[in-house]
Design a protein around this motif. Structure first.
Motif, PDB file in Angstrom:
ATOM      1  N   GLY A  61       1.183   5.028   3.917  1.00  0.00           N
ATOM      2  CA  GLY A  61       2.186   5.626   3.375  1.00  0.00           C
ATOM      3  C   GLY A  61       1.994   6.794   2.637  1.00  0.00           C
ATOM      4  O   GLY A  61       2.898   7.423   1.780  1.00  0.00           O
ATOM      5  N   ARG A 104      -4.205   2.634  -4.350  1.00  0.00           N
ATOM      6  CA  ARG A 104      -3.445   1.800  -3.581  1.00  0.00           C
ATOM      7  C   ARG A 104      -3.516   0.427  -4.510  1.00  0.00           C
ATOM      8  O   ARG A 104      -2.716  -0.159  -4.888  1.00  0.00           O
ATOM      9  CB  ARG A 104      -3.480   1.607  -2.223  1.00  0.00           C
ATOM     10  CG  ARG A 104      -2.645   2.828  -1.238  1.00  0.00           C
ATOM     11  CD  ARG A 104      -2.841   2.880   0.158  1.00  0.00           C
ATOM     12  NE  ARG A 104      -2.388   1.630   0.656  1.00  0.00           N
ATOM     13  CZ  ARG A 104      -2.764   0.645   0.916  1.00  0.00           C
ATOM     14  NH1 ARG A 104      -4.318   0.539   1.203  1.00  0.00           N
ATOM     15  NH2 ARG A 104      -2.233  -0.440   1.476  1.00  0.00           N
ATOM     16  N   SER A 160       1.837   3.706  -3.892  1.00  0.00           N
ATOM     17  CA  SER A 160       2.003   3.391  -2.300  1.00  0.00           C
ATOM     18  C   SER A 160       2.291   4.690  -1.679  1.00  0.00           C
ATOM     19  O   SER A 160       2.177   4.634  -0.500  1.00  0.00           O
ATOM     20  CB  SER A 160       3.432   2.502  -2.186  1.00  0.00           C
ATOM     21  OG  SER A 160       3.052   1.216  -2.708  1.00  0.00           O
ATOM     22  N   THR A 161       2.564   5.731  -2.374  1.00  0.00           N
ATOM     23  CA  THR A 161       2.509   7.127  -1.709  1.00  0.00           C
ATOM     24  C   THR A 161       2.482   8.098  -2.636  1.00  0.00           C
ATOM     25  O   THR A 161       2.244   8.042  -3.971  1.00  0.00           O
ATOM     26  CB  THR A 161       4.142   7.341  -1.383  1.00  0.00           C
ATOM     27  OG1 THR A 161       4.894   7.563  -2.409  1.00  0.00           O
ATOM     28  CG2 THR A 161       4.851   6.151  -0.750  1.00  0.00           C
ATOM     29  N   GLU A 196       5.322  -2.512  -2.361  1.00  0.00           N
ATOM     30  CA  GLU A 196       4.966  -1.806  -1.135  1.00  0.00           C
ATOM     31  C   GLU A 196       6.072  -1.149  -0.709  1.00  0.00           C
ATOM     32  O   GLU A 196       6.345   0.095  -0.388  1.00  0.00           O
ATOM     33  CB  GLU A 196       3.916  -2.308  -0.097  1.00  0.00           C
ATOM     34  CG  GLU A 196       3.482  -1.690   0.893  1.00  0.00           C
ATOM     35  CD  GLU A 196       2.265  -0.976   0.183  1.00  0.00           C
ATOM     36  OE1 GLU A 196       1.738   0.060   1.295  1.00  0.00           O
ATOM     37  OE2 GLU A 196       1.647  -1.290  -0.644  1.00  0.00           O
ATOM     38  N   LYS A 197       7.121  -2.062  -0.414  1.00  0.00           N
ATOM     39  CA  LYS A 197       8.253  -1.602   0.106  1.00  0.00           C
ATOM     40  C   LYS A 197       9.101  -0.775  -0.811  1.00  0.00           C
ATOM     41  O   LYS A 197       9.688   0.222  -0.395  1.00  0.00           O
ATOM     42  CB  LYS A 197       9.065  -2.959   0.456  1.00  0.00           C
ATOM     43  CG  LYS A 197      10.466  -2.691   1.205  1.00  0.00           C
ATOM     44  CD  LYS A 197      11.292  -3.857   1.570  1.00  0.00           C
ATOM     45  CE  LYS A 197      12.594  -3.724   2.235  1.00  0.00           C
ATOM     46  NZ  LYS A 197      13.040  -5.056   2.368  1.00  0.00           N
ATOM     47  N   GLN A 223       7.332   2.750  -1.556  1.00  0.00           N
ATOM     48  CA  GLN A 223       7.505   3.813  -0.692  1.00  0.00           C
ATOM     49  C   GLN A 223       8.732   4.154  -0.416  1.00  0.00           C
ATOM     50  O   GLN A 223       8.856   5.418   0.111  1.00  0.00           O
ATOM     51  CB  GLN A 223       6.807   3.123   0.850  1.00  0.00           C
ATOM     52  CG  GLN A 223       5.478   2.798   0.761  1.00  0.00           C
ATOM     53  CD  GLN A 223       4.740   2.428   2.185  1.00  0.00           C
ATOM     54  OE1 GLN A 223       5.598   2.857   3.296  1.00  0.00           O
ATOM     55  NE2 GLN A 223       3.756   2.020   2.180  1.00  0.00           N
ATOM     56  N   TYR A 281      10.507   4.570  -3.036  1.00  0.00           N
ATOM     57  CA  TYR A 281      10.804   5.494  -4.278  1.00  0.00           C
ATOM     58  C   TYR A 281      11.989   6.629  -4.268  1.00  0.00           C
ATOM     59  O   TYR A 281      11.638   7.761  -4.265  1.00  0.00           O
ATOM     60  CB  TYR A 281       9.632   6.237  -4.409  1.00  0.00           C
ATOM     61  CG  TYR A 281       9.311   6.687  -5.591  1.00  0.00           C
ATOM     62  CD1 TYR A 281       9.309   5.869  -6.933  1.00  0.00           C
ATOM     63  CD2 TYR A 281       9.263   8.001  -5.955  1.00  0.00           C
ATOM     64  CE1 TYR A 281       8.954   6.330  -8.195  1.00  0.00           C
ATOM     65  CE2 TYR A 281       9.230   8.477  -7.507  1.00  0.00           C
ATOM     66  CZ  TYR A 281       9.074   7.454  -8.473  1.00  0.00           C
ATOM     67  OH  TYR A 281       8.880   8.059  -9.718  1.00  0.00           O
TER      68      TYR A 281
END
Length: 526
Positions: free
Chosen positions: A239, A294, A300-301, A423-424, A427, A429
């Motif tokens: 990501g 991370r 995550s990004t 995470e979902k 990412q 965001y």
């Protein structure tokens, strides 16, 4: 810097014998034929049309660009070589219009330029025009390509009236007498070249330092641009493809690893072999830093990182050759953790960033090698006002820091009670993943100012679907939607909330939640 006037003939000869060349970091020829025609008109009428800037060097670059449609011959002499830093479009236009020795590549967008002998001679209108060579009227249009070739010039003037020949002779005389101002930068210091090129292009096309560096490090076994593309692909799996898109950030990391300071100009002090041999350390440093962010900070990004330059000192810490990893103990980890959070909350990367980053690079190097250091000795003064007075905007550093605080408290869904898939969510965001705890409509109906409604303290992870369930309800009503006790208290605690504060008293709620956020944040910085 030295000033040297060039005649058009001298420019033509210098390009033809390979002394003037185009570096690979220059963009290609982009002018249309109207601009070329107007340049000829400006030269003819004596209007200012700008100077050229050459970089004179003893060393030929490994990668170069063609001059427009022409593949440039190898230099007839080893030294000097003049690379065009500014004025490439003008030089390419002049060379292409007047030269008649090199064979150009076919280009449907190019047409030869002609002097219109019947055009009115005034200050405003252009007397030059680009035409298809096969269709021009010889009694009206005269090709500029023959002006510097005596044989072709005589052939082109045959059959013209005495009056028109006189006009063309004056035309030829003007172009032969014109001198083009050229500034020559003589240096073997490539960082100076980079800085000069950047400043020239600051108001136009930005310097592509990556291409500049790639041209200087290239050989058959190493293509820096390809290495960066590979790194971007590797980071995309986690990501972090945004790091690969930000060449300035990667170059800062590379400079920090190889030279101890950020800034692409530092890399240009190295020779190609040094960059090639050490590039695996750069790659491993960036990958190690991202893995650390991370796993240890729930980032995550790149968009989650409050200050992208935080990646630079971390890349230095994790930079090792292939097959070797950095080992560190709990004390080292604690120092890095304190440094990270204190840097975020103190906003010390918000201004005078370079100075702070250089300091951190030096201190993290000491930490890495077990030396005394002051990496985590950062002044900060965090109070509840950070949460009550900062407005929630996903693009600001303070909001990103706040979101990371929420993420590091194992947040749960207010409705289902399940752990949020960070995470979902992170990412993606965007604003739709966060909503007001005290509903905006409820607060507005009660006269609460927007700056308080939209303060950080009133936001948590809350999907659009969950937000619809809350709607315009009073907090004392929608608290019943939150998971049942005893799960409810755990869910609320994961969002830094107390059930007793859902009593429709926003001031009491915000004060209580801000205090909880402050205590947790201070623990992160201990």
């Amino acid at each position: 810097m030295e000033y040297q006037p060039y005649s058009i003939r001298k420019l033509l000869d210098s390009v033809k014998n390979g002394a003037i060349r185009i570096p690979a970091f220059q963009r290609g020829f982009v002018w249309d034929m109207d601009r070329v025609s107007y340049l000829m008109d400006s030269i003819y009428k004596g209007y200012p049309f700008g100077s050229l800037l050459f970089w004179r060097t003893k060393n030929q670059l490994a990668v170069e660009r063609n001059l427009g449609r022409f593949e440039l011959p190898k230099p007839e002499e080893e030294y000097p070589i003049d690379y065009v830093l500014d004025g490439q479009q003008r030089l390419t236009s002049i060379f292409t219009v007047f030269q008649n020795e090199l064979i150009p590549k076919e280009d449907p967008n190019w047409s030869d330029v002609f002097f219109d002998m019947d055009a009115e001679d005034n200050a405003q209108d252009c007397q030059f025009i680009a035409l298809d060579e096969q269709s021009y009227d010889r009694n009206r249009f005269f090709p500029l390509s023959v002006l510097f070739d005596s044989v072709k010039y005589r052939e082109a003037t045959e059959g013209l009236s005495v009056e028109k020949i006189s006009t063309i002779d004056k035309l030829q005389e003007k172009f032969k007498e014109i001198t083009i101002p050229v500034q020559v930068l003589k240096t073997e210091n490539r960082s100076i070249v980079a800085i000069v090129f950047e400043r020239i292009n600051r108001l136009g096309l930005e310097l592509d330092t990556l291409q500049l560096l790639a041209a200087w490090t290239w050989n058959e076994d190493f293509d820096l641009l390809e290495k960066f593309r590979e790194l971007k692909d590797d980071l995309a799996e986690f990501g972090f493809e945004g790091v690969g898109d930000d060449s300035d950030l990667i170059l800062d990391c590379a400079a920090a690893v190889l030279k101890g300071e950020p800034g692409a100009e530092k890399l240009l002090e190295l020779n190609g072999n040094e960059v090639r041999s050490e590039f695996s350390r750069v790659q491993n440093g960036i990958k190690g830093a991202i893995d650390f962010l991370r796993t240890q900070f729930k980032i995550s990004t790149l968009k989650n990182l409050p200050y992208p330059m935080l990646l630079v000192p971390l890349s230095v810490f994790f930079a090792e050759p292939d097959g070797k990893e950095v080992s560190y103990n709990s004390d080292t980890y604690a120092k890095i953790k304190r440094w990270f959070w204190r840097t975020c909350f103190s906003a010390r990367y918000g201004s005078q960033t370079r100075r702070a980053v250089i300091r951190d690079i030096q201190e993290i190097e000491k930490l890495k090698h077990g030396k005394d250091n002051r990496l985590d000795e950062i002044d900060y003064n965090l109070g509840i006002s950070f949460f009550t007075e900062n407005v929630f905007r996903v693009t600001t550093a303070n909001t990103k820091t706040f979101v990371l605080v929420l993420a590091n408290n194992t947040p749960k869904s207010l409705v289902s009670g399940k752990n949020i898939d960070l995470e979902k969510v992170l990412q993606r965001y965007n604003r739709s993943e966060f909503h007001h705890i005290y509903p905006k409509a409820f607060l507005r109906d009660n006269g609460t100012p927007d700056n308080q409604i939209n303060s950080l303290v009133n936001f948590c992870f809350l999907s659009s679907a969950e937000n619809k369930l809350i709607g315009k309800k009073r907090p004392s009503d929608y608290i019943n939607i939150v998971a049942e006790s005893p799960t409810r208290s755990l869910v609320l605690k994961s969002a830094f909330c107390e059930e007793a504060r859902f009593d429709d008293d926003f001031l009491s709620f915000s004060t209580s939640r801000a205090q909880m956020l402050l205590e947790f944040s201070n623990d992160l910085m201990k």
